[in-house]
Design a protein around this motif. Structure first.
Motif, PDB file in Angstrom:
ATOM      1  N   GLY A  41       0.779  -1.143  -0.156  1.00 36.66           N
ATOM      2  CA  GLY A  41       0.210  -0.050   0.125  1.00 36.66           C
ATOM      3  C   GLY A  41       0.827   1.154   0.093  1.00 36.66           C
ATOM      4  N   PRO A  42       0.287   2.438   0.522  1.00 40.72           N
ATOM      5  CA  PRO A  42       1.230   3.499   0.518  1.00 40.72           C
ATOM      6  C   PRO A  42       2.254   3.765   1.452  1.00 40.72           C
ATOM      7  N   PHE A  43       2.308   2.669   2.438  1.00 37.66           N
ATOM      8  CA  PHE A  43       3.302   2.617   3.325  1.00 37.66           C
ATOM      9  C   PHE A  43       4.199   1.356   3.245  1.00 37.66           C
ATOM     10  N   ASN A  44       5.306   1.152   3.342  1.00 37.92           N
ATOM     11  CA  ASN A  44       6.327   0.174   2.905  1.00 37.92           C
ATOM     12  C   ASN A  44       7.501   0.083   4.216  1.00 37.92           C
ATOM     13  N   GLY A  88      10.161  -1.400   3.693  1.00 33.21           N
ATOM     14  CA  GLY A  88      11.435  -1.758   3.121  1.00 33.21           C
ATOM     15  C   GLY A  88      12.142  -2.688   3.572  1.00 33.21           C
ATOM     16  N   ARG A  89      13.666  -2.547   3.792  1.00 32.95           N
ATOM     17  CA  ARG A  89      14.505  -3.691   4.151  1.00 32.95           C
ATOM     18  C   ARG A  89      14.568  -3.662   5.893  1.00 32.95           C
ATOM     19  N   PHE A  90      13.751  -3.038   6.283  1.00 28.95           N
ATOM     20  CA  PHE A  90      13.414  -3.155   7.710  1.00 28.95           C
ATOM     21  C   PHE A  90      12.271  -4.153   7.985  1.00 28.95           C
ATOM     22  N   GLY A  91      11.451  -4.440   6.946  1.00 27.16           N
ATOM     23  CA  GLY A  91      10.277  -5.310   7.104  1.00 27.16           C
ATOM     24  C   GLY A  91      10.552  -6.448   7.577  1.00 27.16           C
ATOM     25  N   VAL A  92      11.575  -7.399   7.196  1.00 29.17           N
ATOM     26  CA  VAL A  92      11.559  -8.718   7.912  1.00 29.17           C
ATOM     27  C   VAL A  92      12.317  -8.547   9.311  1.00 29.17           C
ATOM     28  N   PRO A  93      13.284  -7.840   9.602  1.00 29.40           N
ATOM     29  CA  PRO A  93      13.532  -7.739  11.139  1.00 29.40           C
ATOM     30  C   PRO A  93      12.499  -7.227  11.999  1.00 29.40           C
ATOM     31  N   ILE A  94      11.557  -6.366  11.490  1.00 29.42           N
ATOM     32  CA  ILE A  94      10.370  -5.953  12.256  1.00 29.42           C
ATOM     33  C   ILE A  94       9.329  -6.927  12.371  1.00 29.42           C
ATOM     34  N   ASN A  95       9.011  -7.678  11.418  1.00 31.83           N
ATOM     35  CA  ASN A  95       8.138  -8.697  11.536  1.00 31.83           C
ATOM     36  C   ASN A  95       8.653  -9.962  12.302  1.00 31.83           C
ATOM     37  N   THR A  96       9.949  -9.930  11.990  1.00 33.02           N
ATOM     38  CA  THR A  96      10.444 -11.137  13.037  1.00 33.02           C
ATOM     39  C   THR A  96      10.421 -10.920  14.754  1.00 33.02           C
ATOM     40  N   PHE A  97      10.752  -9.547  15.157  1.00 30.27           N
ATOM     41  CA  PHE A  97      10.672  -9.136  16.325  1.00 30.27           C
ATOM     42  C   PHE A  97       9.554  -9.270  16.693  1.00 30.27           C
ATOM     43  N   ALA A  98       8.356  -8.811  15.906  1.00 28.32           N
ATOM     44  CA  ALA A  98       6.813  -8.762  16.381  1.00 28.32           C
ATOM     45  C   ALA A  98       6.630 -10.173  16.758  1.00 28.32           C
ATOM     46  N   MET A  99       7.050 -11.175  15.640  1.00 29.08           N
ATOM     47  CA  MET A  99       6.660 -12.802  15.958  1.00 29.08           C
ATOM     48  C   MET A  99       7.184 -13.236  17.315  1.00 29.08           C
ATOM     49  N   LEU A 100       8.331 -12.840  17.668  1.00 29.39           N
ATOM     50  CA  LEU A 100       9.066 -13.146  18.816  1.00 29.39           C
ATOM     51  C   LEU A 100       8.468 -12.762  20.073  1.00 29.39           C
ATOM     52  N   TYR A 101       8.221 -11.248  19.914  1.00 30.84           N
ATOM     53  CA  TYR A 101       7.523 -10.651  21.082  1.00 30.84           C
ATOM     54  C   TYR A 101       6.162 -11.068  21.231  1.00 30.84           C
ATOM     55  N   GLY A 102       5.171 -11.141  20.103  1.00 30.93           N
ATOM     56  CA  GLY A 102       3.878 -11.658  20.143  1.00 30.93           C
ATOM     57  C   GLY A 102       3.693 -12.997  20.801  1.00 30.93           C
TER      58      GLY A 102
END
Length: 307
Positions: free
Chosen positions: A232-235, A237-251
């Motif tokens: 969508g309008p927001f991306n 970028g290259r931080f997507g994978v580490p942020i999603n990984t951290f979100a999975m670990l925290y969640g």
């Protein structure tokens, strides 16, 4: 906060920033104690997805909804952090607050600061009102979620609850359904507070599990088929994978401790029934899927706005 700072008894910096109280829950492992304490913050910073369920009634939703989620979360986090710091510096005897005859430590803290029942009640009023008017936002959000799920044939009696009132332009039947269920759940407290708390404990656990599912699939997509993602309008970028990984670990970490008993030894009244209640809800969903859902569910309805 002004009243607390002006009238409250001062604690030292060491009490606020370095003292770790470990003798209240019965648990002896500091990691478990910290994790249980973290659940309060996990609860108060959940439900930020509520505005997503209003997307079909929002202008320029791809931009407005993410901005609303991020700004709402950031503003509330900053205000809550400021309130927590002020509370820790001015709370007085925390053991006396925990032993409050009202059952609510915050009332005892306000009374110790002001010495007045009327002033304590006045300071409690904004907290109570915030819970009251936020419930209307929850009803609006969840009624739209129920309506959207019914429209996609994913809900029992979908044709009935997918109706939109031509007069009020809202999913009135879904709204009444959610309101009725909420009232019935509240009535459980009359018969058994333990049963009532068991139902309430499902809330945050179910939310965090629902957050983990799309993040997991987004992470898989980023790693395996990054070129197929329609951003969508927001991306990120290259931080997507580490942020999603951290979100999975925290969640996952939060989800493990959400059904954890808060006190030790565990009793029937002190037990956290979040996991078994979630299991029952999941069982009903699985039964509905095999009896009815798999015949009618074709995925969510996706409508592209005209250019």
């Amino acid at each position: 906060m002004v009243v607390m700072i002006v009238l409250g008894q001062r604690h030292t910096n060491e009490f606020v920033w370095t003292e770790f109280v470990t003798d209240q829950s019965g648990w002896h492992n500091k990691g478990v104690i910290y994790s249980i304490g973290l659940l309060t913050a996990a609860f108060t910073l959940s439900s930020f997805d509520g505005v997503i369920h209003m997307s079909e009634e929002v202008n320029d939703a791809p931009r407005a909804v993410p901005r609303s989620m991020v700004w709402g979360l950031c503003v509330n986090a900053v205000l809550a952090f400021g309130f927590a710091i002020a509370l820790l510096y001015t709370m007085g005897d925390f053991q006396k607050a925990l032993d409050s005859p009202t059952g609510y430590p915050i009332i005892e803290i306000f009374y110790a600061q002001t010495g007045s029942k009327a002033a304590s009640s006045a300071m409690m009023l904004p907290i109570l009102l915030s819970g009251c008017y936020s419930s209307f936002n929850v009803l609006a959000s969840v009624s739209r979620l129920t309506w959207a799920f019914a429209r996609d044939e994913g809900f029992p009696f979908s044709s009935f609850f997918a109706h939109v009132s031509p007069r009020y332009k809202i999913p009135l039947r879904s709204l009444f359904l959610v309101t009725t269920i909420t009232v019935l759940i509240a009535l459980i407290n009359i018969g058994s507070s333990a049963a009532f708390n068991a139902v309430l404990s499902l809330d945050t656990l179910a939310l965090y599990i629902s957050y983990l599912v799309p993040i997991l699939f987004m992470l898989i997509k980023r790693v395996r088929f990054p070129g197929e993602i329609r951003y969508g309008p927001f991306n990120l970028g290259r931080f997507g994978v580490p942020i999603n990984t951290f979100a999975m670990l925290y969640g996952t970490y939060i989800t493990v401790f959400l059904p954890w008993p808060e006190t030790q030894p565990v009793t029937a009244s002190g037990m956290n029934y979040g996991a078994p209640v979630f299991g029952v809800a999941l069982l009903f969903a699985v039964i509905d899927w095999f009896v009815r859902g798999h015949k009618k569910w074709n995925g969510p309805t996706v409508m592209t706005a005209p250019k």
